[in-house]
Design a protein around this motif. Structure first.
Motif, PDB file in Angstrom:
ATOM      1  N   GLY A   5       0.902  -1.143  -0.026  1.00 27.11           N
ATOM      2  CA  GLY A   5      -0.205  -0.209  -0.136  1.00 27.11           C
ATOM      3  C   GLY A   5       0.800   1.226   0.076  1.00 27.11           C
ATOM      4  N   GLN A   6       1.994   1.159   0.514  1.00 27.54           N
ATOM      5  CA  GLN A   6       2.791   2.169   0.337  1.00 27.54           C
ATOM      6  C   GLN A   6       3.426   2.762  -0.971  1.00 27.54           C
ATOM      7  OE1 GLN A   6       2.969   4.711   3.094  1.00 27.54           O
ATOM      8  NE2 GLN A   6       1.308   3.463   3.403  1.00 27.54           N
ATOM      9  N   THR A   7       3.287   1.748  -2.012  1.00 29.40           N
ATOM     10  CA  THR A   7       3.982   1.912  -3.108  1.00 29.40           C
ATOM     11  C   THR A   7       3.715   3.115  -3.983  1.00 29.40           C
ATOM     12  OG1 THR A   7       4.441  -0.464  -3.356  1.00 29.40           O
ATOM     13  CG2 THR A   7       4.223   0.891  -5.435  1.00 29.40           C
ATOM     14  N   LEU A   8       4.423   3.951  -4.304  1.00 29.21           N
ATOM     15  CA  LEU A   8       4.044   5.314  -5.201  1.00 29.21           C
ATOM     16  C   LEU A   8       3.338   6.193  -4.263  1.00 29.21           C
ATOM     17  CD1 LEU A   8       3.747   3.516  -8.711  1.00 29.21           C
ATOM     18  CD2 LEU A   8       5.577   4.854  -7.750  1.00 29.21           C
ATOM     19  N   GLU A  36      -2.592  -3.254   1.847  1.00 27.87           N
ATOM     20  CA  GLU A  36      -1.643  -2.996   3.299  1.00 27.87           C
ATOM     21  C   GLU A  36      -1.456  -4.552   3.676  1.00 27.87           C
ATOM     22  OE1 GLU A  36      -0.607  -0.267   4.106  1.00 27.87           O
ATOM     23  OE2 GLU A  36      -1.935   0.869   3.003  1.00 27.87           O
ATOM     24  N   ILE A  37      -0.164  -4.453   4.602  1.00 28.44           N
ATOM     25  CA  ILE A  37       0.509  -5.687   4.874  1.00 28.44           C
ATOM     26  C   ILE A  37      -0.473  -6.567   6.059  1.00 28.44           C
ATOM     27  CG2 ILE A  37       1.755  -4.551   6.949  1.00 28.44           C
ATOM     28  CD1 ILE A  37       4.027  -6.577   6.288  1.00 28.44           C
ATOM     29  N   ARG A  38      -1.168  -5.845   6.707  1.00 34.43           N
ATOM     30  CA  ARG A  38      -2.026  -6.509   7.594  1.00 34.43           C
ATOM     31  C   ARG A  38      -3.385  -7.331   6.968  1.00 34.43           C
ATOM     32  NH1 ARG A  38      -2.541  -1.181   8.644  1.00 34.43           N
ATOM     33  NH2 ARG A  38      -4.722  -0.303   8.141  1.00 34.43           N
ATOM     34  N   ASP A  39      -3.754  -6.591   5.991  1.00 38.06           N
ATOM     35  CA  ASP A  39      -4.778  -7.205   4.955  1.00 38.06           C
ATOM     36  C   ASP A  39      -4.245  -8.576   4.258  1.00 38.06           C
ATOM     37  OD1 ASP A  39      -6.660  -5.131   5.738  1.00 38.06           O
ATOM     38  OD2 ASP A  39      -5.713  -3.925   4.423  1.00 38.06           O
ATOM     39  N   LEU A  40      -3.020  -8.398   3.576  1.00 37.87           N
ATOM     40  CA  LEU A  40      -2.426  -9.307   2.908  1.00 37.87           C
ATOM     41  C   LEU A  40      -2.479 -10.639   3.828  1.00 37.87           C
ATOM     42  CD1 LEU A  40      -0.253  -7.498   0.223  1.00 37.87           C
ATOM     43  CD2 LEU A  40      -2.320  -8.723  -0.255  1.00 37.87           C
ATOM     44  N   LEU A  61      -3.679 -21.450   5.088  1.00 38.10           N
ATOM     45  CA  LEU A  61      -2.226 -21.682   5.142  1.00 38.10           C
ATOM     46  C   LEU A  61      -1.735 -21.673   6.529  1.00 38.10           C
ATOM     47  CD1 LEU A  61      -1.315 -19.717   1.948  1.00 38.10           C
ATOM     48  CD2 LEU A  61      -0.874 -22.187   2.338  1.00 38.10           C
ATOM     49  N   ALA A  62      -0.945 -22.755   7.022  1.00 41.46           N
ATOM     50  CA  ALA A  62      -0.376 -22.669   8.357  1.00 41.46           C
ATOM     51  C   ALA A  62       0.948 -21.929   8.295  1.00 41.46           C
ATOM     52  CB  ALA A  62      -0.163 -24.086   8.754  1.00 41.46           C
ATOM     53  N   LEU A  63       1.406 -21.558   9.578  1.00 40.53           N
ATOM     54  CA  LEU A  63       2.300 -20.617   9.803  1.00 40.53           C
ATOM     55  C   LEU A  63       2.582 -19.442   9.162  1.00 40.53           C
ATOM     56  CD1 LEU A  63       4.995 -23.904  10.099  1.00 40.53           C
ATOM     57  CD2 LEU A  63       3.558 -22.758  11.730  1.00 40.53           C
ATOM     58  N   PRO A  64       1.343 -18.887   9.086  1.00 38.72           N
ATOM     59  CA  PRO A  64       1.399 -17.612   7.917  1.00 38.72           C
ATOM     60  C   PRO A  64       2.486 -16.464   8.295  1.00 38.72           C
ATOM     61  CG  PRO A  64      -0.466 -17.465   9.225  1.00 38.72           C
ATOM     62  CD  PRO A  64       0.240 -18.795   9.924  1.00 38.72           C
ATOM     63  N   VAL A  65       3.139 -15.991   7.559  1.00 40.79           N
ATOM     64  CA  VAL A  65       4.180 -14.856   7.756  1.00 40.79           C
ATOM     65  C   VAL A  65       4.087 -13.833   6.839  1.00 40.79           C
ATOM     66  CG1 VAL A  65       6.405 -13.999   8.241  1.00 40.79           C
ATOM     67  CG2 VAL A  65       5.681 -16.100   9.207  1.00 40.79           C
ATOM     68  N   ALA A  66       3.950 -12.628   7.133  1.00 38.83           N
ATOM     69  CA  ALA A  66       3.932 -11.410   6.202  1.00 38.83           C
ATOM     70  C   ALA A  66       4.849 -10.300   6.736  1.00 38.83           C
ATOM     71  CB  ALA A  66       2.563 -10.915   6.080  1.00 38.83           C
ATOM     72  N   ASP A  67       5.738  -9.704   5.803  1.00 41.27           N
ATOM     73  CA  ASP A  67       6.682  -8.787   6.247  1.00 41.27           C
ATOM     74  C   ASP A  67       6.865  -7.828   5.008  1.00 41.27           C
ATOM     75  OD1 ASP A  67       9.584  -9.719   5.013  1.00 41.27           O
ATOM     76  OD2 ASP A  67       8.259 -11.371   5.602  1.00 41.27           O
ATOM     77  N   THR A  68       7.441  -6.740   5.211  1.00 40.31           N
ATOM     78  CA  THR A  68       7.879  -5.742   4.349  1.00 40.31           C
ATOM     79  C   THR A  68       9.033  -5.245   3.971  1.00 40.31           C
ATOM     80  OG1 THR A  68       6.611  -3.534   3.383  1.00 40.31           O
ATOM     81  CG2 THR A  68       6.857  -3.929   5.818  1.00 40.31           C
ATOM     82  N   ALA A  69       9.335  -4.878   2.830  1.00 46.77           N
ATOM     83  CA  ALA A  69      10.626  -4.136   2.677  1.00 46.77           C
ATOM     84  C   ALA A  69      10.460  -2.841   1.596  1.00 46.77           C
ATOM     85  CB  ALA A  69      11.544  -5.176   1.922  1.00 46.77           C
ATOM     86  N   PRO A  70      10.351  -1.872   2.162  1.00 46.77           N
ATOM     87  CA  PRO A  70      10.170  -0.226   1.252  1.00 46.77           C
ATOM     88  C   PRO A  70      11.691  -0.325   0.911  1.00 46.77           C
ATOM     89  CG  PRO A  70       9.534  -0.311   3.613  1.00 46.77           C
ATOM     90  CD  PRO A  70      10.084  -1.401   3.715  1.00 46.77           C
ATOM     91  N   ILE A  71      11.307   0.354  -0.448  1.00 44.92           N
ATOM     92  CA  ILE A  71      12.420   0.439  -1.166  1.00 44.92           C
ATOM     93  C   ILE A  71      12.398   1.924  -2.038  1.00 44.92           C
ATOM     94  CG2 ILE A  71      14.031   0.097  -3.664  1.00 44.92           C
ATOM     95  CD1 ILE A  71      12.994  -2.904  -3.027  1.00 44.92           C
ATOM     96  N   THR A  72      13.244   2.867  -1.531  1.00 44.78           N
ATOM     97  CA  THR A  72      13.120   4.267  -2.382  1.00 44.78           C
ATOM     98  C   THR A  72      14.028   4.365  -3.269  1.00 44.78           C
ATOM     99  OG1 THR A  72      12.452   5.119   0.060  1.00 44.78           O
ATOM    100  CG2 THR A  72      13.183   6.843  -1.516  1.00 44.78           C
ATOM    101  N   VAL A  73      13.596   4.850  -4.479  1.00 45.44           N
ATOM    102  CA  VAL A  73      14.408   5.036  -5.708  1.00 45.44           C
ATOM    103  C   VAL A  73      14.268   6.511  -6.132  1.00 45.44           C
ATOM    104  CG1 VAL A  73      14.866   4.242  -8.171  1.00 45.44           C
ATOM    105  CG2 VAL A  73      13.870   2.785  -6.770  1.00 45.44           C
ATOM    106  N   THR A  74      15.501   7.140  -6.363  1.00 45.92           N
ATOM    107  CA  THR A  74      15.212   8.507  -6.928  1.00 45.92           C
ATOM    108  C   THR A  74      15.489   9.096  -8.274  1.00 45.92           C
ATOM    109  OG1 THR A  74      17.579   8.928  -6.580  1.00 45.92           O
ATOM    110  CG2 THR A  74      16.235   9.359  -4.572  1.00 45.92           C
ATOM    111  N   TYR A  75      14.693   9.810  -8.619  1.00 46.72           N
ATOM    112  CA  TYR A  75      14.763  10.409 -10.162  1.00 46.72           C
ATOM    113  C   TYR A  75      14.836  11.752 -10.332  1.00 46.72           C
ATOM    114  CZ  TYR A  75      12.318   5.379 -10.735  1.00 46.72           C
ATOM    115  OH  TYR A  75      12.383   4.397 -10.565  1.00 46.72           O
ATOM    116  N   GLU A  76      15.416  12.057 -11.474  1.00 46.30           N
ATOM    117  CA  GLU A  76      15.571  13.651 -11.923  1.00 46.30           C
ATOM    118  C   GLU A  76      14.435  14.212 -11.847  1.00 46.30           C
ATOM    119  OE1 GLU A  76      17.943  14.106 -15.452  1.00 46.30           O
ATOM    120  OE2 GLU A  76      19.549  13.094 -14.412  1.00 46.30           O
ATOM    121  N   THR A  77      13.331  13.694 -12.382  1.00 46.46           N
ATOM    122  CA  THR A  77      11.994  14.336 -12.398  1.00 46.46           C
ATOM    123  C   THR A  77      10.735  13.553 -12.345  1.00 46.46           C
ATOM    124  OG1 THR A  77      11.927  14.072 -14.885  1.00 46.46           O
ATOM    125  CG2 THR A  77      12.941  15.996 -14.267  1.00 46.46           C
ATOM    126  N   PRO A  78       9.691  13.864 -12.098  1.00 46.60           N
ATOM    127  CA  PRO A  78       8.687  13.064 -12.003  1.00 46.60           C
ATOM    128  C   PRO A  78       8.101  12.234 -13.417  1.00 46.60           C
ATOM    129  CG  PRO A  78       8.212  15.120 -10.870  1.00 46.60           C
ATOM    130  CD  PRO A  78       9.383  15.142 -11.714  1.00 46.60           C
TER     131      PRO A  78
END
Length: 272
Positions: free
Chosen positions: A122-125, A152-156, A165-182
């Motif tokens: 959910g935090q993407t873009l 969002e991660i809690r919903d997924l 599914l047994a032993l369910p795990v959800a975790d997140t890895a935010p990545i920030t990429v930079t650009y010259e312009t939108p």
């Protein structure tokens, strides 16, 4: 009985993916593959009949040797109980029925088989969505669908339990990429095959004034050190097809060791 409304225009999604730059614009898929391989290396189990659900088979074929590659259509071409590993790769955000995708993957698993998914969260873009939304409200008085809604991660995480599914795990890895312009960001999204494929999108070209205003808002609100950031949140989901060999939680009150002893700490009794 009415047909369920569709989030995604599959024909447009297919066209967008066909136009993707598979050589120079798939770095997020490459990062996801590396992470999936790292996670699989930590599993004390060999996989002999893997399957990968993906819209980019030529990219994901290197993830697991000899995996069956399956397109992420509404009905997955997976045989029930045929696989000991199913990977759902970077496509759940385009699914009309994400829980249905996970349930179908679960049914394809053998007992004690592993389901592993990676998708955008959910935090993407969020920066781009905020800038486009504000520009549209200012200039046209309303909003139109432009970026696929992402869970969002809690919903997924809750979808794993719904899919049994047994032993369910959800975790997140935010990545920030930079650009010259939108503009550079939006160009790269098209090269990724992630252009607007929403069924409810406006079919006429967006007014240039809205895009120019969105870029101004993006720069004013988020630019740092001469570049604009874009967040991509990768969410990883894992769960196992239930099997009698898997560990089960202990009954409440059945512990035989005190927490203080396990931690090597002194226990301080609270005053009554």
């Amino acid at each position: 009985m009415q047909n369920r409304p569709h989030l995604t225009d599959r024909a447009m999604l297919t066209r967008n993916r066909a136009r993707a730059d598979l050589k120079d614009a798939m770095f997020l898929h490459d990062m996801a593959i590396d992470e999936v391989q790292d996670r699989l290396s930590m599993v004390n189990k060999g996989f002999t009949s893997p399957a990968i659900v993906t819209g980019f088979p030529s990219i994901w074929q290197r993830c697991v040797p000899n995996a069956k590659l399956v397109e992420d259509t509404e009905v997955l071409a997976l045989e029930q109980g045929a696989h000991d590993l199913v990977i759902h790769a970077m496509g759940l955000h385009w699914a009309d029925d994400p829980v249905g995708q996970i349930i179908q993957s679960r049914r394809a698993l053998q007992d004690d088989g592993l389901f592993l998914a990676v998708c955008f969260g959910g935090q993407t873009l969020h920066q781009l969505r905020a800038a486009l939304g504000q520009a549209e409200v200012e200039l046209s008085g309303g909003l139109s669908p432009r970026v696929a809604p992402m869970a969002e991660i809690r919903d997924l995480g809750s979808l794993l339990q719904r899919a049994d599914l047994a032993l369910p795990v959800a975790d997140t890895a935010p990545i920030t990429v930079t650009y010259e312009t939108p503009w550079a960001l939006m160009s790269e999204l098209r090269k990724m095959g992630e252009g607007n494929a929403l069924q409810g999108r406006i079919r006429t070209p967006t007014k240039r004034s809205i895009m120019i205003r969105a870029c101004e808002i993006y720069v004013d609100s988020f630019m740092k050190n001469g570049r604009i950031p874009a967040t991509f949140e990768l969410i990883y989901l894992t769960g196992w097809a239930p099997d009698a060999s898997q560990p089960n939680p202990l009954r409440p009150g059945s512990a035989t060791t005190r927490l203080a002893d396990a931690l090597g700490a002194s226990e301080i009794k609270l005053p009554k």
